[in-house]
Design a protein around this motif. Structure first.
Motif, mmCIF file in Angstrom:
data_model
loop_
_atom_site.group_PDB
_atom_site.id
_atom_site.type_symbol
_atom_site.label_atom_id
_atom_site.label_comp_id
_atom_site.label_asym_id
_atom_site.label_seq_id
_atom_site.Cartn_x
_atom_site.Cartn_y
_atom_site.Cartn_z
ATOM 1 N N MET A 77 0.835 -1.211 0.000
ATOM 2 C CA MET A 77 0.000 0.000 0.000
ATOM 3 C C MET A 77 0.865 1.256 0.000
ATOM 4 O O MET A 77 0.680 2.163 -0.794
ATOM 5 N N ARG A 78 1.862 1.244 0.900
ATOM 6 C CA ARG A 78 2.731 2.388 1.034
ATOM 7 C C ARG A 78 3.486 2.671 -0.276
ATOM 8 O O ARG A 78 3.536 3.814 -0.749
ATOM 9 N N SER A 79 4.021 1.616 -0.860
ATOM 10 C CA SER A 79 4.788 1.818 -2.095
ATOM 11 C C SER A 79 3.846 2.207 -3.249
ATOM 12 O O SER A 79 4.217 2.960 -4.149
ATOM 13 N N TRP A 80 2.606 1.730 -3.223
ATOM 14 C CA TRP A 80 1.644 2.112 -4.261
ATOM 15 C C TRP A 80 1.374 3.621 -4.189
ATOM 16 O O TRP A 80 1.408 4.323 -5.194
ATOM 17 N N VAL A 81 1.192 4.124 -2.926
ATOM 18 C CA VAL A 81 0.945 5.566 -2.752
ATOM 19 C C VAL A 81 2.174 6.348 -3.194
ATOM 20 O O VAL A 81 2.069 7.354 -3.912
ATOM 21 N N ASP A 82 3.357 5.869 -2.804
ATOM 22 C CA ASP A 82 4.604 6.535 -3.208
ATOM 23 C C ASP A 82 4.697 6.648 -4.724
ATOM 24 O O ASP A 82 5.004 7.722 -5.258
ATOM 25 N N GLN A 83 4.417 5.539 -5.394
ATOM 26 C CA GLN A 83 4.515 5.515 -6.861
ATOM 27 C C GLN A 83 3.519 6.500 -7.477
ATOM 28 O O GLN A 83 3.855 7.276 -8.377
ATOM 29 N N LYS A 84 2.281 6.518 -6.926
ATOM 30 C CA LYS A 84 1.245 7.414 -7.455
ATOM 31 C C LYS A 84 1.685 8.874 -7.282
ATOM 32 O O LYS A 84 1.503 9.708 -8.179
ATOM 33 N N LEU A 85 2.284 9.167 -6.103
ATOM 34 C CA LEU A 85 2.733 10.545 -5.847
ATOM 35 C C LEU A 85 3.844 10.939 -6.824
ATOM 36 O O LEU A 85 3.873 12.069 -7.331
ATOM 37 N N ARG A 86 4.775 9.980 -7.050
ATOM 38 C CA ARG A 86 5.864 10.250 -7.994
ATOM 39 C C ARG A 86 5.297 10.533 -9.400
ATOM 40 O O ARG A 86 5.705 11.498 -10.048
ATOM 41 N N ASP A 87 4.326 9.693 -9.808
ATOM 42 C CA ASP A 87 3.712 9.883 -11.137
ATOM 43 C C ASP A 87 3.039 11.250 -11.233
ATOM 44 O O ASP A 87 3.156 11.954 -12.234
ATOM 45 N N LEU A 88 2.339 11.607 -10.170
ATOM 46 C CA LEU A 88 1.622 12.893 -10.148
ATOM 47 C C LEU A 88 2.622 14.047 -10.291
ATOM 48 O O LEU A 88 2.407 15.010 -11.040
ATOM 49 N N ARG A 89 3.755 13.926 -9.578
ATOM 50 C CA ARG A 89 4.767 14.975 -9.616
ATOM 51 C C ARG A 89 5.304 15.155 -11.045
ATOM 52 O O ARG A 89 5.418 16.281 -11.551
ATOM 53 N N VAL A 90 5.568 14.012 -11.672
ATOM 54 C CA VAL A 90 6.085 14.059 -13.051
ATOM 55 C C VAL A 90 5.051 14.718 -13.970
ATOM 56 O O VAL A 90 5.374 15.582 -14.780
ATOM 57 N N THR A 91 3.782 14.313 -13.801
ATOM 58 C CA THR A 91 2.721 14.908 -14.625
ATOM 59 C C THR A 91 2.674 16.421 -14.425
ATOM 60 O O THR A 91 2.565 17.193 -15.386
ATOM 61 N N LEU A 92 2.775 16.855 -13.173
ATOM 62 C CA LEU A 92 2.708 18.298 -12.875
ATOM 63 C C LEU A 92 3.908 19.041 -13.467
ATOM 64 O O LEU A 92 3.771 20.154 -13.987
ATOM 65 N N ILE A 93 5.098 18.423 -13.386
ATOM 66 C CA ILE A 93 6.292 19.074 -13.960
ATOM 67 C C ILE A 93 6.141 19.191 -15.467
ATOM 68 O O ILE A 93 6.378 20.248 -16.054
ATOM 69 N N GLU A 94 5.646 18.091 -16.083
ATOM 70 C CA GLU A 94 5.497 18.103 -17.538
ATOM 71 C C GLU A 94 4.479 19.147 -17.990
ATOM 72 O O GLU A 94 4.617 19.754 -19.032
ATOM 73 N N ALA A 95 3.463 19.356 -17.139
ATOM 74 C CA ALA A 95 2.440 20.349 -17.481
ATOM 75 C C ALA A 95 2.928 21.765 -17.181
ATOM 76 O O ALA A 95 2.243 22.750 -17.412
ATOM 77 N N GLY A 96 4.159 21.877 -16.611
ATOM 78 C CA GLY A 96 4.713 23.202 -16.309
ATOM 79 C C GLY A 96 4.113 23.822 -15.072
ATOM 80 O O GLY A 96 4.241 25.019 -14.820
ATOM 81 N N ILE A 97 3.449 23.030 -14.269
ATOM 82 C CA ILE A 97 2.815 23.583 -13.061
ATOM 83 C C ILE A 97 3.760 23.507 -11.862
ATOM 84 O O ILE A 97 3.854 24.440 -11.068
ATOM 85 N N LEU A 98 4.505 22.462 -11.797
ATOM 86 C CA LEU A 98 5.406 22.257 -10.660
ATOM 87 C C LEU A 98 6.852 22.391 -11.137
ATOM 88 O O LEU A 98 7.172 21.978 -12.246
ATOM 89 N N ALA A 99 7.696 22.975 -10.268
ATOM 90 C CA ALA A 99 9.091 23.142 -10.649
ATOM 91 C C ALA A 99 9.860 21.848 -10.436
ATOM 92 O O ALA A 99 9.575 21.103 -9.515
ATOM 93 N N GLU A 100 10.834 21.619 -11.315
ATOM 94 C CA GLU A 100 11.744 20.506 -11.051
ATOM 95 C C GLU A 100 12.629 20.930 -9.897
ATOM 96 O O GLU A 100 13.057 22.076 -9.841
ATOM 97 N N SER A 101 12.945 20.028 -9.016
ATOM 98 C CA SER A 101 13.729 20.424 -7.838
ATOM 99 C C SER A 101 15.108 20.920 -8.252
ATOM 100 O O SER A 101 15.737 21.684 -7.550
ATOM 101 N N SER A 102 15.543 20.534 -9.483
ATOM 102 C CA SER A 102 16.872 20.969 -9.917
ATOM 103 C C SER A 102 16.854 22.411 -10.437
ATOM 104 O O SER A 102 17.892 23.035 -10.563
#
Ligand code: MAN
Length: 207
Positions: free
Chosen positions: A1-26
């Motif tokens: 369960m924990r790793s499933w949530v982690d993976q979903k959060l990671r995917d969401l972050r990537v989607t947000l970065i690709e959409a230009g909404i979230l900054a890449e940490s770099s």
């Protein structure tokens, strides 16, 4: 369960970065591209607004200036004519300023900035080429507060105009130290003359 949530959060972050909404940490500024672009657009718009405001203020100032009866001199603004005399080239920029430029090179001297129009009586012979003031009442542009004259006043110029086919600087004189007089031909005053003869003295009173 924990790793499933982690993976979903990671995917969401990537989607947000690709959409230009979230900054890449770099990203050095820590801003997303969309935010940086928007800031840039805002800054450009601000600069544009400043420019437009400045231009509006200049036009307002222009409207408040006296351009003579029916604004006949307005079209002359920004037009410059010049002639050589002695060691200098003299330039008149109508309704703006007069300038003295040494022929040998070196700094230009401001001979006054436009302040007002005036009526002046003249009594000159008109030479054969027609390039003279003649006699009677003429309109003059006064230029004052030019470069200060050593041991003298601030430079000032009276530009007296008579009807001619083209704008032309006929004559330049230094009547007193740093007080100049220019005789100028311009079509702008021919208009006045013809209207004057049609309407009697009416035009004279407009000035
Ligand atoms: C310069 C010119 C002259 C003026 C003298 C006064 O040489 O502007 O026209 O008479 O300065 O010192």
């Amino acid at each position: 369960m924990r790793s499933w949530v982690d993976q979903k959060l990671r995917d969401l972050r990537v989607t947000l970065i690709e959409a230009g909404i979230l900054a890449e940490s770099s990203s050095s500024s820590g801003e997303s591209k969309a935010v940086a672009d928007a800031k840039h657009r805002l800054e450009t718009a601000r600069q544009d607004l400043d420019k437009q405001r400045k231009s509006r203020d200049e036009h307002k100032e222009d409207l408040e200036k006296d351009f003579g009866p029916d604004d006949v001199f307005r079209s002359l603004k920004g037009q410059c004519i010049s002639t050589d005399s002695g060691e200098y080239t003299y330039e008149l920029c109508f309704l703006d300023k007069t300038t003295q430029k040494p022929k040998k090179g070196g700094g230009h001297t401001n001979m006054g900035n436009f302040v007002r129009l005036e009526k002046i009586m003249v009594d000159d012979d008109v030479p054969a080429d027609g390039k003279g003031l003649g006699s009677g009442e003429r309109i003059a542009m006064k230029f004052e507060n030019g470069q200060h004259c050593w041991n003298g006043p601030s430079r000032a110029t009276t530009v007296i105009m008579a009807c001619a086919e083209e704008n032309e600087l006929w004559k330049i004189m230094e009547e007193e130290k740093c007080i100049y007089r220019m005789e100028v031909g311009t079509p702008a005053v021919c208009e006045l003359k013809s209207r004057e003869s049609r309407t009697g003295a009416a035009v004279k009173d407009e000035l």
